[in-house]
Design an enzyme around this catalytic site. Structure first.
Site, PDB file in Angstrom:
ATOM      1  N   HIS A   1       0.853  -1.201   0.000  1.00 33.99           N
ATOM      2  CA  HIS A   1       0.000   0.000   0.000  1.00 33.99           C
ATOM      3  C   HIS A   1       0.886   1.248   0.000  1.00 33.99           C
ATOM      4  O   HIS A   1       0.693   2.156  -0.816  1.00 33.99           O
ATOM      5  CB  HIS A   1      -0.921  -0.010   1.221  1.00 33.99           C
ATOM      6  CG  HIS A   1      -1.532   1.328   1.533  1.00 33.99           C
ATOM      7  ND1 HIS A   1      -2.518   1.896   0.760  1.00 33.99           N
ATOM      8  CD2 HIS A   1      -1.278   2.225   2.528  1.00 33.99           C
ATOM      9  CE1 HIS A   1      -2.847   3.074   1.268  1.00 33.99           C
ATOM     10  NE2 HIS A   1      -2.105   3.310   2.343  1.00 33.99           N
TER      11      HIS A   1
ATOM     12  N   SER B   1      11.827   8.243 -12.659  1.00 39.08           N
ATOM     13  CA  SER B   1      11.724   9.570 -12.036  1.00 39.08           C
ATOM     14  C   SER B   1      12.864  10.478 -12.473  1.00 39.08           C
ATOM     15  O   SER B   1      12.646  11.664 -12.724  1.00 39.08           O
ATOM     16  CB  SER B   1      11.783   9.449 -10.520  1.00 39.08           C
ATOM     17  OG  SER B   1      10.619   8.877 -10.053  1.00 39.08           O
TER      18      SER B   1
ATOM     19  N   HIS C   1      13.439  12.084   3.073  1.00 35.65           N
ATOM     20  CA  HIS C   1      12.844  13.338   3.465  1.00 35.65           C
ATOM     21  C   HIS C   1      12.615  14.302   2.302  1.00 35.65           C
ATOM     22  O   HIS C   1      11.506  14.810   2.154  1.00 35.65           O
ATOM     23  CB  HIS C   1      13.505  14.022   4.656  1.00 35.65           C
ATOM     24  CG  HIS C   1      12.500  14.953   5.249  1.00 35.65           C
ATOM     25  ND1 HIS C   1      11.477  14.513   6.044  1.00 35.65           N
ATOM     26  CD2 HIS C   1      12.253  16.248   5.031  1.00 35.65           C
ATOM     27  CE1 HIS C   1      10.672  15.508   6.310  1.00 35.65           C
ATOM     28  NE2 HIS C   1      11.113  16.582   5.715  1.00 35.65           N
TER      29      HIS C   1
ATOM     30  N   GLU D   1      12.008  13.340  -0.510  1.00 36.46           N
ATOM     31  CA  GLU D   1      10.884  12.671  -1.176  1.00 36.46           C
ATOM     32  C   GLU D   1       9.545  13.163  -0.633  1.00 36.46           C
ATOM     33  O   GLU D   1       8.572  13.321  -1.367  1.00 36.46           O
ATOM     34  CB  GLU D   1      11.026  11.155  -0.988  1.00 36.46           C
ATOM     35  CG  GLU D   1       9.816  10.328  -1.366  1.00 36.46           C
ATOM     36  CD  GLU D   1       9.594  10.245  -2.864  1.00 36.46           C
ATOM     37  OE1 GLU D   1      10.508  10.589  -3.618  1.00 36.46           O
ATOM     38  OE2 GLU D   1       8.485   9.840  -3.256  1.00 36.46           O
TER      39      GLU D   1
ATOM     40  N   THR E   1       7.018  27.127   5.266  1.00 36.89           N
ATOM     41  CA  THR E   1       5.697  26.529   5.071  1.00 36.89           C
ATOM     42  C   THR E   1       4.621  27.465   5.608  1.00 36.89           C
ATOM     43  O   THR E   1       3.559  27.646   4.993  1.00 36.89           O
ATOM     44  CB  THR E   1       5.614  25.168   5.775  1.00 36.89           C
ATOM     45  OG1 THR E   1       6.799  24.433   5.481  1.00 36.89           O
ATOM     46  CG2 THR E   1       4.418  24.380   5.305  1.00 36.89           C
TER      47      THR E   1
ATOM     48  N   LYS F   1       3.824  30.131   3.207  1.00 34.86           N
ATOM     49  CA  LYS F   1       2.910  29.714   2.134  1.00 34.86           C
ATOM     50  C   LYS F   1       1.460  29.724   2.615  1.00 34.86           C
ATOM     51  O   LYS F   1       0.573  30.239   1.941  1.00 34.86           O
ATOM     52  CB  LYS F   1       3.303  28.326   1.610  1.00 34.86           C
ATOM     53  CG  LYS F   1       4.697  28.296   1.023  1.00 34.86           C
ATOM     54  CD  LYS F   1       4.916  27.124   0.108  1.00 34.86           C
ATOM     55  CE  LYS F   1       4.295  27.326  -1.238  1.00 34.86           C
ATOM     56  NZ  LYS F   1       5.038  28.253  -2.103  1.00 34.86           N
TER      57      LYS F   1
END
Lengths: 529, 308
Positions: free
Chosen positions: A78, A172, A255, A257, A330, A333
């Site tokens: 999964h 990728s 990370h 990723e 973050t 944003k």
């Protein structure tokens, strides 16, 4: 010389080939984008079915439906499928469709490479999924495949898993080289980097991260392969190596990723919020700098995934503080998205609903992440359902809702038909309620100490787990509605104008093309003022 | 960006990428079943699938590159497309840098953390209870579990070569000649490039050929070094963390030298056939970038694997 000119004119006007070979041999960015999106949709249902198996088993305490060995294979696959087979390909599909249209290019820079990067994926997943039908069973060591679980104690099929990861990585890397080249080299004259749409910016940064860390993942699985088959001792302390080395190298990939799976969603949501608030995005350049800082910081935070593994104190402190730093860009944003909506003339079409839900729920995931960065607290939270709740909040109502917002936002452009707004809103509300029903209770059971990755649990967690399972099944089946909406929009529906959304023309070059756009987006590059 | 009159060349459609994807599928089925024959349908013949995969790979690459060269010779590649190729190659090399980074990272971690901790040093020295009496040293000649991973009898470092024989020892040290070969080949490939830029074909062909001789000499020297390691020094992949990192780092580098040499050989053949000009030389430049890249990796190898 005349023959050359003819070839050009010929190629400038050709449409898609007929039949199956169109999809096998295509070099067109829209065809390949479509392939990516359908592939990730298919994998969403496969990976989703595995999640349903997991949630069915966890509906009540005790072992009812499946054996622990199979449960482990389900959780592992999964995770692998959702990360490498759903979120990443869906973003690449959106990039393929939208980047050439947003920067005023005829196609992607390297069209044949583009085809290769797509077709490697079905090959890799064929191999990965085939291991589930082999005698020793598929990968069962968690999607993070920590050594020695994935080396000394792995099922024999791990060799197939290793090579399939190699192929996914190659896909990728090639895809990212293509995207980065397209963005840097093929922009319309006048479209400077700081005028570029934020989706392109987010993908420029993402592609850079992918090229930087996918080879590290390839290195990791190569070391596993050597340890398993050729007697090296990278991850074996008996020979002077260290299993913890695996975790360091894995999370050096892992990370960045994580940001690879969220940055393109940031880009999409920025466009959607701006369009439906009928305002330009607030703080464009700070958005770009925030993306860039997140990308740079993502290389120096990896060990926050392994605080409990036994690191020197200096390491724990360094990785704690560097991780907390990421909250700043973050936060910039999130602030900008809210400020864009502030005093805007907001309308709530489906893409906007998903985008607003993204901002709210991603922020919840971000805050639980901040809780996890605190080293002493992490010793309590580590490997509990709190972690599961955290990363599902950033990945499902985060990345996946970002993808949904993008699909609803751009599908009228792709198909030329509006999607069914009523069904879209139904899809949103079903998804929004069920996703919270699924993942919010996991915070509570996690804080109360329920460990992740077990097929059974103590009785006191029963109620919340039953709720989560009900939510998961509603969420899973709601996605069939999305399938129906997409097919309906391809076949029928109100014709979409080239602008699609009110006042969208000034918000990007893609809205200057007719809906559906011509097979080759911009054969002549537009001037951007 | 001065190429707007000429449209960007997008090939109509191509069978090559799909053929390559099928090739990769064949390769990984072949590789997995060769390592685990009992899991595949081919049994002991699995290696034939792997060989078929390699054959398919070389064939597809041959046709793919021929196609690109043909398009270039027909003048289909405008300036912008040419730039795309340069960008593509540069980012590909960056990805290779990061691949090597993973292995250098492993070496640094094992040397500076894993082995000292196993030997009882520092904050995590409690690891020493696993193999009490194990002493940390690098190169790692005695592994924690000598029965499972017998350490090497000798190692390859510069210090040892110098310590055993002084200057004579250094002169008998193969990596010295490897270094000379590779560093000078980087210079010769640059001289070849200058020849091409100035339209001096003889200089181009001659110095590219010299580069290749130096490159292939490197490969031969490394083969000699490996065979000495295996036959005389007891240094193998299986001899613990030193053998592991030594062979994996130098091995992947050697593999990349072979790739670079093959690329430059093809460029020499193309040069002899009259391809390239002062403003049309992407293939050669990409190859020479790659060659400089393996050179830089070698310098890091000398520093971190052989000398320090």
């Amino acid at each position: 010389m005349s023959t050359i000119v003819e070839t050009h004119e010929d190629h400038g006007h050709h449409g898609p080939a007929k039949g199956l070979t169109r999809w096998l041999f295509t070099t067109n960015h829209k065809d390949i984008g479509t392939l990516y999106l359908w592939f990730s949709f298919l994998m969403l249902f496969i990976g989703g079915a595995m999640a349903m198996v997991v949630r069915a088993e966890l509906f009540e305490p005790g072992l009812q439906i499946i054996q622990p060995e199979f449960f482990n294979q389900m959780t592992t696959n999964h995770g692998l499928i959702m990360v490498f087979g759903v979120i990443m390909p869906a973003f690449v599909g959106l990039a393929n469709w939208m980047i050439p249209m947003q920067i005023g290019a005829p196609d992607m820079a390297l069209p044949r490479l583009n085809n290769l990067s797509f077709w490697l994926l079905p090959m890799a997943f064929t191999i990965l999924l085939s291991t589930l039908f082999m005698e020793p069973g598929g990968p069962n060591f968690g999607w993070t495949f920590y050594a020695p679980l994935s080396t000394t104690y792995a099922p024999d099929t791990v060799t197939f898993f290793i090579f399939s990861i190699h192929i996914m990585g190659a896909s990728s890397i090639l895809g990212s080289i293509n995207i980065i080249t397209t963005i840097l080299n093929m922009r319309a004259p006048g479209l400077t980097l700081m005028k570029m749409p934020l989706f392109c910016w987010s993908w420029l940064i993402t592609a850079y991260l992918l090229i930087a860390v996918m080879p590290v993942l390839a290195g990791t699985v190569t070391m596993m392969l050597m340890d398993i088959h050729f007697g090296t001792s990278f991850f074996n302390a008996a020979g002077g190596g260290d299993p913890i080395l695996f975790q360091h190298i894995f999370w050096f990939f892992g990370h960045p990723e994580v940001y690879i799976m969220i940055l393109p969603a940031f880009g999409i949501v920025s466009h959607v919020i701006s369009t439906f608030s009928r305002k330009p995005i607030f703080g464009y350049s700070s958005m770009v700098y925030a993306l860039t800082s997140i990308a740079i910081l993502s290389f120096v935070v990896w060990a926050h995934h392994m605080f409990t593994v036994g690191m020197p104190l200096a390491g724990e402190l360094f990785f704690m503080y560097s991780t907390m730093l990421i909250a700043i860009p973050t936060g910039v944003k999130v602030f900008n998205w809210v400020a864009t909506m502030f005093k805007g003339s907001i309308s709530f079409e489906t893409p906007m609903l998903f985008a607003i839900a993204f901002v709210a729920l991603f922020t919840i995931g971000g805050f639980s992440g901040l809780m996890l960065t605190i080293v002493p607290a992490d010793f309590q939270y580590h490997d509990t359902y709190f972690v599961v709740a955290h990363f599902h909040y950033v990945l499902v109502p985060g990345s996946l809702f970002g993808i949904f917002a993008g699909v609803y936002y751009w599908i009228p452009k792709w198909t030329g038909n509006m999607y069914d707004e009523t069904l879209g809103k139904l899809h949103f509300w079903l998804s929004f309620i069920s996703v919270n029903l699924t993942f919010f209770p996991m915070h509570f059971v996690g804080l109360a100490g329920m460990p992740r990755r077990y097929p059974d649990y103590a009785l006191q967690f029963a109620d919340f787990n039953a709720m989560a399972s009900v939510g998961a099944f509603i969420f899973g089946f709601s996605q069939l509605l999305l399938l129906f909406i997409v097919i309906k929009s391809i076949r029928t529906g109100k014709k979409a104008s080239s602008e699609v959304w009110e006042d969208a023309k000034g918000r990007g070059l893609e809205w200057t093309l007719e809906s559906p756009p011509p097979y080759h987006s911009f054969t002549i590059q537009p001037e951007v003022k | 960006m001065s190429s707007h009159q000429q449209p960007y060349y997008v090939p109509k459609s191509s069978k090559l990428p799909f053929a390559m994807a099928v090739t990769m599928l064949t390769l990984i089925i072949g590789a997995s079943t060769t390592l685990k024959p009992e899991l595949g349908p081919f049994g002991e013949n699995s290696y034939l699938v792997l060989l078929t995969g390699f054959l398919m790979m070389w064939t597809t690459m041959f046709f793919w590159f021929s196609q690109v060269i043909k398009e270039n010779n027909e003048g289909l590649n405008n300036l912008m497309l040419n730039n795309s190729y340069y960008y593509g190659m540069a980012w590909f090399i960056f990805s290779e840098v990061m691949f090597f980074f993973a292995f250098f990272f492993a070496l640094a971690y094992i040397r500076n953390f894993a082995v000292p901790w196993l030997g009882g040093e520092g904050e995590k020295g409690i690891s020493n209870i696993l193999w009490p009496g194990f002493e940390a040293h690098w190169p790692l000649m005695v592994t924690p579990d000598q029965a499972a991973f017998p350490g090497p009898e000798e190692e390859m470092s510069f210090g040892t070569a110098y310590g055993h024989g002084g200057l004579a020892g250094v002169l008998g040290w193969i990596p010295l000649y490897n270094t000379i070969c590779l560093l000078s080949s980087s210079v010769t490939v640059h001289i070849a490039h200058l020849g091409l830029k100035n339209g001096n074909r003889l200089q181009f062909n001659l110095f590219l050929a010299i580069t290749l001789i130096l490159g292939y000499s490197f490969v031969v020297l490394q083969a000699i070094e490996y065979s000495e390691a295996y036959t005389q020094m007891g240094l193998t992949l299986k001899s613990g963390a030193y053998g592991t990192t030594f062979f994996m780092l130098t091995g992947f580098h050697g593999f990349h030298v072979c790739l670079g040499a093959i690329i430059l050989t093809i460029m020499l053949i193309r040069g002899l056939r009259g391809h390239f000009s002062h403003d049309d030389q992407f293939g050669f430049e990409a190859g020479s970038w790659y060659w400089h890249f393996v050179d830089v990796v070698w310098i890091c190898l000398v520093a971190f694997v052989y000398v320090m």
